[in-house]
Design an enzyme around this catalytic site. Structure first.
Site, mmCIF file in Angstrom:
data_model
loop_
_atom_site.group_PDB
_atom_site.id
_atom_site.type_symbol
_atom_site.label_atom_id
_atom_site.label_comp_id
_atom_site.label_asym_id
_atom_site.label_seq_id
_atom_site.Cartn_x
_atom_site.Cartn_y
_atom_site.Cartn_z
ATOM 1 N N THR A 299 0.830 -1.207 0.000
ATOM 2 C CA THR A 299 0.000 0.000 0.000
ATOM 3 C C THR A 299 0.864 1.256 0.000
ATOM 4 O O THR A 299 0.380 2.327 -0.347
ATOM 5 C CB THR A 299 -0.898 0.043 1.259
ATOM 6 O OG1 THR A 299 -0.096 -0.279 2.385
ATOM 7 C CG2 THR A 299 -2.050 -0.953 1.173
ATOM 8 N N ASP A 300 2.147 1.137 0.390
ATOM 9 C CA ASP A 300 2.921 2.387 0.566
ATOM 10 C C ASP A 300 3.068 3.155 -0.741
ATOM 11 O O ASP A 300 2.803 4.349 -0.802
ATOM 12 C CB ASP A 300 4.272 2.159 1.283
ATOM 13 C CG ASP A 300 5.256 1.232 0.586
ATOM 14 O OD1 ASP A 300 4.878 0.562 -0.394
ATOM 15 O OD2 ASP A 300 6.420 1.170 1.050
ATOM 16 N N GLY B 194 17.960 -10.896 2.305
ATOM 17 C CA GLY B 194 17.038 -11.508 1.348
ATOM 18 C C GLY B 194 15.843 -12.165 2.015
ATOM 19 O O GLY B 194 15.053 -12.827 1.367
ATOM 20 N N LEU C 85 13.131 -8.808 5.583
ATOM 21 C CA LEU C 85 13.022 -8.028 6.820
ATOM 22 C C LEU C 85 13.782 -6.706 6.664
ATOM 23 O O LEU C 85 14.158 -6.072 7.639
ATOM 24 C CB LEU C 85 13.559 -8.827 8.018
ATOM 25 C CG LEU C 85 12.866 -10.175 8.259
ATOM 26 C CD1 LEU C 85 13.537 -10.946 9.392
ATOM 27 C CD2 LEU C 85 11.380 -9.983 8.582
ATOM 28 N N SER D 158 18.410 -4.328 3.543
ATOM 29 C CA SER D 158 19.053 -3.238 2.790
ATOM 30 C C SER D 158 18.723 -1.876 3.400
ATOM 31 O O SER D 158 19.613 -1.050 3.608
ATOM 32 C CB SER D 158 18.706 -3.301 1.307
ATOM 33 O OG SER D 158 17.319 -3.189 1.109
ATOM 34 N N ASP E 237 9.896 0.841 4.557
ATOM 35 C CA ASP E 237 11.005 0.171 5.251
ATOM 36 C C ASP E 237 11.914 1.183 5.952
ATOM 37 O O ASP E 237 12.221 1.043 7.139
ATOM 38 C CB ASP E 237 11.838 -0.656 4.264
ATOM 39 C CG ASP E 237 10.996 -1.713 3.572
ATOM 40 O OD1 ASP E 237 9.861 -1.961 4.022
ATOM 41 O OD2 ASP E 237 11.462 -2.279 2.569
ATOM 42 N N TYR F 292 8.155 -7.023 -8.225
ATOM 43 C CA TYR F 292 7.754 -5.864 -7.429
ATOM 44 C C TYR F 292 7.485 -4.674 -8.350
ATOM 45 O O TYR F 292 6.436 -4.040 -8.291
ATOM 46 C CB TYR F 292 8.875 -5.534 -6.440
ATOM 47 C CG TYR F 292 8.554 -4.410 -5.490
ATOM 48 C CD1 TYR F 292 7.998 -4.676 -4.250
ATOM 49 C CD2 TYR F 292 8.785 -3.086 -5.835
ATOM 50 C CE1 TYR F 292 7.688 -3.646 -3.373
ATOM 51 C CE2 TYR F 292 8.480 -2.050 -4.980
ATOM 52 C CZ TYR F 292 7.943 -2.340 -3.747
ATOM 53 O OH TYR F 292 7.636 -1.307 -2.891
HETATM 54 C C1 GLA Z 1 9.072 -3.908 0.196
HETATM 55 C C2 GLA Z 1 9.257 -2.429 -0.120
HETATM 56 C C3 GLA Z 1 8.271 -1.570 0.668
HETATM 57 C C4 GLA Z 1 6.839 -2.088 0.523
HETATM 58 C C5 GLA Z 1 6.773 -3.594 0.749
HETATM 59 C C6 GLA Z 1 5.418 -4.156 0.445
HETATM 60 O O1 GLA Z 1 9.433 -4.150 1.533
HETATM 61 O O2 GLA Z 1 10.582 -2.024 0.162
HETATM 62 O O3 GLA Z 1 8.383 -0.220 0.254
HETATM 63 O O4 GLA Z 1 6.309 -1.742 -0.719
HETATM 64 O O5 GLA Z 1 7.730 -4.293 -0.018
HETATM 65 O O6 GLA Z 1 4.463 -3.677 1.342
#
Ligand code: GLA
Length: 393
Positions: free
Chosen positions: A36-37, A125, A128, A131, A175, A225
């Site tokens: 959702t971000d 990887g 969590l 990076s 993140d 992604y």
């Molecule tokens: C990764 C991305 C985040 C977010 C999530 C999914 O962690 O770095 O910005 O989009 O996936 O919610």
């Protein structure tokens, strides 16, 4: 797991010991609000007590030397402050390099070389955010060594810029925000459109949060992604023919149902539906949590997983096996994948007294279905990136 004393010993061995300082930057889990971000919606992550240690000192020769105990085979990687371009060969060191580069570009006085040792006790990887954890670890190292006063949200934004523009992964801000702004025992409700945020205490009473690692590397993660991101952008631009929204996060479930047909493509409708419903779910989940309704919160976590599985299609067999096995165990309040998906980790909220049994059973089912073992850790919710004097637990 390696302890801090061992890291300090390795630092002394690799770099002539001077006056070093120690920093820690957490990893993160996202409790709910997935994918959702970048759709202008809400997320509800928290920082955890697993993360990246960084031991650092300045040097006098304008050279940055970095060493990671997670990538020992790469040895010490060196680069000059005069040449901070991305280089494929520099591998993981591009993360600290990007941070140094962008902070210098933003006018911060980073005027000497430095030696930094990194050690992460979050598996890389695993989804969590190892990076983002290295990015923010570098950020607090630079703040500390060079006495910089950087507004924390600006530092979070620099981390995101490094990820997007220097490394080339088109991720959202969740993140870096969770890692930069984390607070022990609290989740962060963040509106990714406005960056308005508030902390919410996670009162789990007699429950644990268990991280379940598929041990499957998120190999396709970056390309898939970026694909999901563009699918959502396409759905949004089609919706904009009928509505004045600037992000999917602005739609309610009702308005989505009313307008969805203008998207005119089944896959794109599913993707956008997830973004809209997950955003609404996140707000609902927070409300339940605040009222102490942990069971209702858990049910929304389960619904989140189902939506990520069926509509957003980012789970895969490994994550589904973990979540679905978790749902069936006694004492489980809820379980879902966390992070980008396609492998990586899932989380479950489990009654403490059932934790051992939960790990054994879910572990057994996973091994039988997938052929190799999953790993399990109890997560503690910790503070954001900072200087430390002792090991983080
Ligand atoms: C990764 C991305 C985040 C977010 C999530 C999914 O962690 O770095 O910005 O989009 O996936 O919610």
């Amino acid at each position: 797991m390696i302890n801090l004393q061992k890291c300090e010993n390795v630092f002394k061995e690799k770099f002539n010991q001077g006056d070093y300082r120690i920093f820690f930057s957490p990893g993160r889990i996202n409790l709910i609000g997935e994918h959702t971000d970048y759709n202008g919606g809400n997320v509800f992550p928290c920082a955890i007590t697993f993360g990246t240690y960084a031991i650092a000192q300045k040097n006098n020769d304008g050279i940055v030397r970095v060493y990671s105990m997670n990538f020992e085979e790469k040895g010490i990687i060196e680069f000059s402050l005069e040449d901070l371009d991305y280089k494929k060969n520099d591998d993981w060191a591009n993360y600290p390099k990007g941070m140094i580069r962008y902070l210098i570009e933003d006018g911060y006085g980073i005027n000497s070389g430095m030696d930094i040792l990194f050690y992460g006790n979050i598996p890389n990887g695993a989804g969590l955010s190892s990076s983002a954890s290295i990015e923010l670890a570098t950020g607090v190292v630079l703040e500390g060594l060079f006495n910089l006063e950087i507004n924390r949200i600006d530092l979070v934004r620099v981390g995101k810029r490094v990820e997007n523009n220097f490394i080339g992964v088109n991720s959202g801000i969740m993140d870096q925000f969770a890692i930069g702004m984390g607070k022990a025992s609290n989740g962060i409700l963040l509106d990714c459109q406005t960056l308005e945020y508030s902390y919410a205490p996670i009162k789990l009473s007699n429950h644990n949060i268990i991280i379940m690692n598929t041990n499957k590397r998120r190999e396709l993660a970056d390309s898939k992604y970026n694909e999901r991101r563009s699918e959502c952008e396409e759905a949004l631009s089609r919706l904009q023919k009928e509505t004045k929204i600037i992000s999917l996060g602005e739609l309610t479930e009702e308005s989505f149902e009313k307008y969805k047909n203008v998207i005119d493509n089944d896959i794109l409708i599913k993707r956008a539906k997830h973004a809209v419903y997950e955003n609404v779910r996140t707000i609902k989940a927070l409300k339940e949590l605040k009222q102490g309704n942990l069971l209702a919160f858990g049910k929304l976590m389960n619904e989140s997983h189902i939506s990520l599985r069926d509509d957003y299609e980012v789970t895969g067999k490994e994550l589904d096996t973990l979540a679905e096995a978790a749902w069936k165990q006694p004492g489980v309040v809820g379980a879902r994948m966390t992070g980008a998906g396609f492998g990586g980790c899932a989380i479950a909220i489990v009654e403490k007294e059932h934790t051992d049994n939960f790990i054994n059973e879910v572990g057994r089912i996973y091994k039988e279905a997938i052929g190799y073992e999953a790993a399990f850790y109890v997560a503690n919710i910790g503070d954001g990136a900072r200087e430390i004097t002792q090991e983080v637990v």
